[in-house]
Design a protein around this motif. Sequence first.
Motif, PDB file in Angstrom:
ATOM      1  N   SER A   1       0.840  -1.200   0.000  1.00  0.00           N
ATOM      2  CA  SER A   1       0.000   0.000   0.000  1.00  0.00           C
ATOM      3  C   SER A   1       0.875   1.250   0.000  1.00  0.00           C
ATOM      4  O   SER A   1       2.068   1.202   0.322  1.00  0.00           O
ATOM      5  N   VAL A   2       0.247   2.357  -0.357  1.00  0.00           N
ATOM      6  CA  VAL A   2       0.959   3.631  -0.369  1.00  0.00           C
ATOM      7  C   VAL A   2       1.501   3.954   1.020  1.00  0.00           C
ATOM      8  O   VAL A   2       2.666   4.320   1.187  1.00  0.00           O
ATOM      9  N   ALA A   3       0.661   3.827   2.045  1.00  0.00           N
ATOM     10  CA  ALA A   3       1.091   4.158   3.407  1.00  0.00           C
ATOM     11  C   ALA A   3       2.271   3.296   3.844  1.00  0.00           C
ATOM     12  O   ALA A   3       3.212   3.784   4.478  1.00  0.00           O
ATOM     13  N   ASP A   4       2.225   1.997   3.492  1.00  0.00           N
ATOM     14  CA  ASP A   4       3.318   1.103   3.892  1.00  0.00           C
ATOM     15  C   ASP A   4       4.612   1.443   3.172  1.00  0.00           C
ATOM     16  O   ASP A   4       5.701   1.362   3.758  1.00  0.00           O
ATOM     17  N   LEU A   5       4.516   1.834   1.903  1.00  0.00           N
ATOM     18  CA  LEU A   5       5.728   2.182   1.170  1.00  0.00           C
ATOM     19  C   LEU A   5       6.352   3.457   1.731  1.00  0.00           C
ATOM     20  O   LEU A   5       7.567   3.514   1.951  1.00  0.00           O
TER      21      LEU A   5
ATOM     22  N   GLU B   1       3.711  14.087   7.405  1.00  0.00           N
ATOM     23  CA  GLU B   1       4.196  15.318   6.777  1.00  0.00           C
ATOM     24  C   GLU B   1       4.697  15.055   5.367  1.00  0.00           C
ATOM     25  O   GLU B   1       4.472  15.865   4.449  1.00  0.00           O
ATOM     26  N   ALA B   2       5.367  13.925   5.165  1.00  0.00           N
ATOM     27  CA  ALA B   2       5.881  13.595   3.832  1.00  0.00           C
ATOM     28  C   ALA B   2       4.740  13.353   2.855  1.00  0.00           C
ATOM     29  O   ALA B   2       4.773  13.816   1.707  1.00  0.00           O
ATOM     30  N   MET B   3       3.705  12.646   3.295  1.00  0.00           N
ATOM     31  CA  MET B   3       2.567  12.379   2.416  1.00  0.00           C
ATOM     32  C   MET B   3       1.809  13.656   2.101  1.00  0.00           C
ATOM     33  O   MET B   3       1.336  13.848   0.967  1.00  0.00           O
TER      34      MET B   3
ATOM     35  N   GLU C   1      -1.880  12.075   0.420  1.00  0.00           N
ATOM     36  CA  GLU C   1      -2.638  11.659   1.605  1.00  0.00           C
ATOM     37  C   GLU C   1      -3.876  10.852   1.247  1.00  0.00           C
ATOM     38  O   GLU C   1      -4.195   9.851   1.903  1.00  0.00           O
ATOM     39  N   GLU C   2      -4.567  11.288   0.185  1.00  0.00           N
ATOM     40  CA  GLU C   2      -5.822  10.618  -0.172  1.00  0.00           C
ATOM     41  C   GLU C   2      -5.581   9.237  -0.788  1.00  0.00           C
ATOM     42  O   GLU C   2      -6.523   8.456  -0.982  1.00  0.00           O
ATOM     43  N   LEU C   3      -4.316   8.921  -1.087  1.00  0.00           N
ATOM     44  CA  LEU C   3      -3.983   7.624  -1.681  1.00  0.00           C
ATOM     45  C   LEU C   3      -3.491   6.620  -0.645  1.00  0.00           C
ATOM     46  O   LEU C   3      -3.116   5.504  -1.005  1.00  0.00           O
ATOM     47  N   ALA C   4      -3.488   6.967   0.610  1.00  0.00           N
ATOM     48  CA  ALA C   4      -2.812   6.181   1.650  1.00  0.00           C
ATOM     49  C   ALA C   4      -3.184   4.703   1.645  1.00  0.00           C
ATOM     50  O   ALA C   4      -2.317   3.839   1.806  1.00  0.00           O
ATOM     51  N   GLU C   5      -4.457   4.391   1.471  1.00  0.00           N
ATOM     52  CA  GLU C   5      -4.896   2.999   1.559  1.00  0.00           C
ATOM     53  C   GLU C   5      -4.895   2.280   0.211  1.00  0.00           C
ATOM     54  O   GLU C   5      -5.176   1.080   0.153  1.00  0.00           O
TER      55      GLU C   5
ATOM     56  N   ARG D   1       2.366   7.270  -8.684  1.00  0.00           N
ATOM     57  CA  ARG D   1       3.432   6.443  -8.092  1.00  0.00           C
ATOM     58  C   ARG D   1       4.684   7.275  -7.848  1.00  0.00           C
ATOM     59  O   ARG D   1       5.346   7.122  -6.810  1.00  0.00           O
ATOM     60  N   GLN D   2       5.012   8.152  -8.785  1.00  0.00           N
ATOM     61  CA  GLN D   2       6.195   8.977  -8.610  1.00  0.00           C
ATOM     62  C   GLN D   2       6.082   9.847  -7.368  1.00  0.00           C
ATOM     63  O   GLN D   2       7.039  10.007  -6.602  1.00  0.00           O
ATOM     64  N   ARG D   3       4.905  10.410  -7.133  1.00  0.00           N
ATOM     65  CA  ARG D   3       4.716  11.252  -5.947  1.00  0.00           C
ATOM     66  C   ARG D   3       4.794  10.418  -4.666  1.00  0.00           C
ATOM     67  O   ARG D   3       5.263  10.907  -3.633  1.00  0.00           O
ATOM     68  N   VAL D   4       4.361   9.157  -4.730  1.00  0.00           N
ATOM     69  CA  VAL D   4       4.473   8.289  -3.552  1.00  0.00           C
ATOM     70  C   VAL D   4       5.941   7.991  -3.246  1.00  0.00           C
ATOM     71  O   VAL D   4       6.373   8.029  -2.083  1.00  0.00           O
ATOM     72  N   TRP D   5       6.742   7.717  -4.292  1.00  0.00           N
ATOM     73  CA  TRP D   5       8.177   7.489  -4.073  1.00  0.00           C
ATOM     74  C   TRP D   5       8.840   8.731  -3.483  1.00  0.00           C
ATOM     75  O   TRP D   5       9.703   8.631  -2.602  1.00  0.00           O
TER      76      TRP D   5
END
Length: 267
Positions: A94-98, A123-125, A131-135, A146-150
């Motif tokens: 998941s996004v939050a776990d990564l 704060e990073a998210m 933030e809205e992609l966390a789950e 995906r790039q923004r999550v990295w």
Amino acid sequence: MTHRLHADAVTLRYDARTISRDLCVTIGDGSFTVIVGPNACGKSTLLRALSRLLAPASGQVVLDGVPIGQLPAREVARRLGLLPQSAIAPDGISVADLVARGRYPHQSFLRQWSREDERAVAEAMRAAQVEELAERMLDELSGGQRQRVWIAMVLAQETPILLLDEPTTFLDIAHQYELLDLLADLNAQGRTIVAVLHDLNQACRYASHIIAMKDGAIVGQGMPQAIFTEQLVEEVFGIGALVIADPVTGTPLIVPKGGKTKKTLEA
């Protein structure tokens, strides 16, 4: 200017293929350094060497006065965050776990997950606007998401030095400038930023220091105003261009004349 990170006469190879010889690079503390150059000129290879992912065939990369290869990987990860060009994540994460994986260098047997880690991840998210992609699962997202999550994962490390290889890849123009503005804000707060960028005008607008490369060699280093001349653009990229003042920032603005130069076509 003081510096925590520098490369002394490094030669960089992949197996028997030499990419660069005797490169000397100093990353000034608190600088926003951008590495530019045509494809396959050695930009990403230099970044890999600065981050400890690639050991020099000769010479050394030094971090805080110590050859970086002598430092434990976890210790390097507390001081230096890296966003590679092609990051790979485990399946089904998941996004939050990564993003939370960015806190691993700060944990140990005696220091487990804490409120400080929760704060850093949140704060990073928020900074990367994910933030809205966390789950959500990472493999469900678009390339830009995906790039923004990295990017959020690297920000969660909270390192004083950030190395980013083409961080604007997959991002639309609005998110490109939002990311570069975020990096500029982090730089203003004291973080040292090193990024590989393809867009020369973005490099001019945001960088305090430019490293221009061609064929594995450094052909120019310095402030954008000093580096970007019409001669350098032609030498490095093989195109004729006008270099004028950006009407918004006053930084150099490269305006291609179009097409390759006669010199390049005859090569």
